[in-house]
Design a protein around this motif. Sequence first.
Motif, PDB file in Angstrom:
ATOM      1  N   SER A 121       0.800  -1.224   0.000  1.00  0.00           N
ATOM      2  CA  SER A 121       0.000   0.000   0.000  1.00  0.00           C
ATOM      3  C   SER A 121       0.828   1.267   0.000  1.00  0.00           C
ATOM      4  O   SER A 121       0.319   2.335  -0.340  1.00  0.00           O
ATOM      5  CB  SER A 121      -0.903   0.025   1.244  1.00  0.00           C
ATOM      6  N   THR A 122       2.093   1.179   0.371  1.00  0.00           N
ATOM      7  CA  THR A 122       2.870   2.398   0.596  1.00  0.00           C
ATOM      8  C   THR A 122       3.106   3.219  -0.663  1.00  0.00           C
ATOM      9  O   THR A 122       2.892   4.431  -0.655  1.00  0.00           O
ATOM     10  CB  THR A 122       4.222   2.081   1.265  1.00  0.00           C
ATOM     11  N   GLN A 123       3.544   2.606  -1.739  1.00  0.00           N
ATOM     12  CA  GLN A 123       3.822   3.346  -2.974  1.00  0.00           C
ATOM     13  C   GLN A 123       2.533   3.916  -3.564  1.00  0.00           C
ATOM     14  O   GLN A 123       2.501   5.065  -3.999  1.00  0.00           O
ATOM     15  CB  GLN A 123       4.528   2.438  -3.994  1.00  0.00           C
ATOM     16  N   ARG A 124       1.478   3.125  -3.526  1.00  0.00           N
ATOM     17  CA  ARG A 124       0.190   3.587  -4.059  1.00  0.00           C
ATOM     18  C   ARG A 124      -0.318   4.789  -3.257  1.00  0.00           C
ATOM     19  O   ARG A 124      -0.764   5.785  -3.823  1.00  0.00           O
ATOM     20  CB  ARG A 124      -0.821   2.440  -4.031  1.00  0.00           C
ATOM     21  N   PHE A 125      -0.224   4.704  -1.928  1.00  0.00           N
ATOM     22  CA  PHE A 125      -0.718   5.804  -1.103  1.00  0.00           C
ATOM     23  C   PHE A 125       0.172   7.039  -1.245  1.00  0.00           C
ATOM     24  O   PHE A 125      -0.328   8.163  -1.283  1.00  0.00           O
ATOM     25  CB  PHE A 125      -0.833   5.384   0.359  1.00  0.00           C
ATOM     26  N   ALA A 126       1.472   6.850  -1.331  1.00  0.00           N
ATOM     27  CA  ALA A 126       2.385   7.985  -1.515  1.00  0.00           C
ATOM     28  C   ALA A 126       2.045   8.722  -2.815  1.00  0.00           C
ATOM     29  O   ALA A 126       1.975   9.952  -2.838  1.00  0.00           O
ATOM     30  CB  ALA A 126       3.832   7.507  -1.529  1.00  0.00           C
ATOM     31  N   THR A 127       1.809   7.978  -3.873  1.00  0.00           N
ATOM     32  CA  THR A 127       1.458   8.581  -5.165  1.00  0.00           C
ATOM     33  C   THR A 127       0.116   9.305  -5.066  1.00  0.00           C
ATOM     34  O   THR A 127      -0.018  10.442  -5.532  1.00  0.00           O
ATOM     35  CB  THR A 127       1.408   7.506  -6.270  1.00  0.00           C
ATOM     36  N   THR A 128      -0.855   8.663  -4.448  1.00  0.00           N
ATOM     37  CA  THR A 128      -2.173   9.275  -4.285  1.00  0.00           C
ATOM     38  C   THR A 128      -2.081  10.564  -3.479  1.00  0.00           C
ATOM     39  O   THR A 128      -2.707  11.569  -3.823  1.00  0.00           O
ATOM     40  CB  THR A 128      -3.137   8.295  -3.587  1.00  0.00           C
ATOM     41  N   LEU A 129      -1.283  10.547  -2.432  1.00  0.00           N
ATOM     42  CA  LEU A 129      -1.117  11.718  -1.576  1.00  0.00           C
ATOM     43  C   LEU A 129      -0.577  12.903  -2.374  1.00  0.00           C
ATOM     44  O   LEU A 129      -1.122  14.009  -2.297  1.00  0.00           O
ATOM     45  CB  LEU A 129      -0.169  11.386  -0.421  1.00  0.00           C
ATOM     46  N   ILE A 130       0.467  12.662  -3.155  1.00  0.00           N
ATOM     47  CA  ILE A 130       1.076  13.742  -3.941  1.00  0.00           C
ATOM     48  C   ILE A 130       0.125  14.239  -5.028  1.00  0.00           C
ATOM     49  O   ILE A 130      -0.096  15.449  -5.173  1.00  0.00           O
ATOM     50  CB  ILE A 130       2.410  13.280  -4.582  1.00  0.00           C
ATOM     51  N   GLU A 170      -9.270  21.582   1.339  1.00  0.00           N
ATOM     52  CA  GLU A 170      -9.780  21.051   2.608  1.00  0.00           C
ATOM     53  C   GLU A 170     -10.471  19.699   2.413  1.00  0.00           C
ATOM     54  O   GLU A 170     -10.329  18.804   3.248  1.00  0.00           O
ATOM     55  CB  GLU A 170     -10.717  22.055   3.262  1.00  0.00           C
ATOM     56  N   LEU A 171     -11.203  19.552   1.313  1.00  0.00           N
ATOM     57  CA  LEU A 171     -11.852  18.268   1.028  1.00  0.00           C
ATOM     58  C   LEU A 171     -10.825  17.160   0.806  1.00  0.00           C
ATOM     59  O   LEU A 171     -10.959  16.058   1.331  1.00  0.00           O
ATOM     60  CB  LEU A 171     -12.765  18.392  -0.198  1.00  0.00           C
ATOM     61  N   VAL A 172      -9.790  17.466   0.024  1.00  0.00           N
ATOM     62  CA  VAL A 172      -8.739  16.482  -0.234  1.00  0.00           C
ATOM     63  C   VAL A 172      -7.972  16.175   1.051  1.00  0.00           C
ATOM     64  O   VAL A 172      -7.682  15.016   1.353  1.00  0.00           O
ATOM     65  CB  VAL A 172      -7.796  16.957  -1.359  1.00  0.00           C
TER      66      VAL A 172
END
Length: 117
Positions: A39-48, A68-70
């Motif tokens: 999950s880490t790479q996927r979440f890092a990409t999603t976060l950015i 604020e929504l994001v």
Amino acid sequence: MVAGATQMLAQSGLQAASVSEILDKLAGLFEESGVEVASTQRFATTLIVASEGAVVLSRTKRSMEPFELVAAQILDETRRLTVTAKRNCRGGRSPSNGSRSVLHQTTFRSGRSLSPR
């Protein structure tokens, strides 16, 4: 679409290697916190990507609402990943560095913490 994104990155002065390094470091922090490696790479990409998109929409709308929504969505997902990581730690797994989760130590200027409620 991808070609356009690549061109924008090149124009912004960011190299693909720099972006990859940032994503790898962010994913590494999540992994150290006990988040599943898958999950880490996927979440890092999603976060950015979500954060950058929120900045664009906020500027376009001249409103903080998109950001604020994001931010709320990212916080919810971070809490979910953290709770899962804590459950895994109780099951015999622990963060790789043995310390308290990096996610639990992060607090925003608004005072909102990433710690699960």
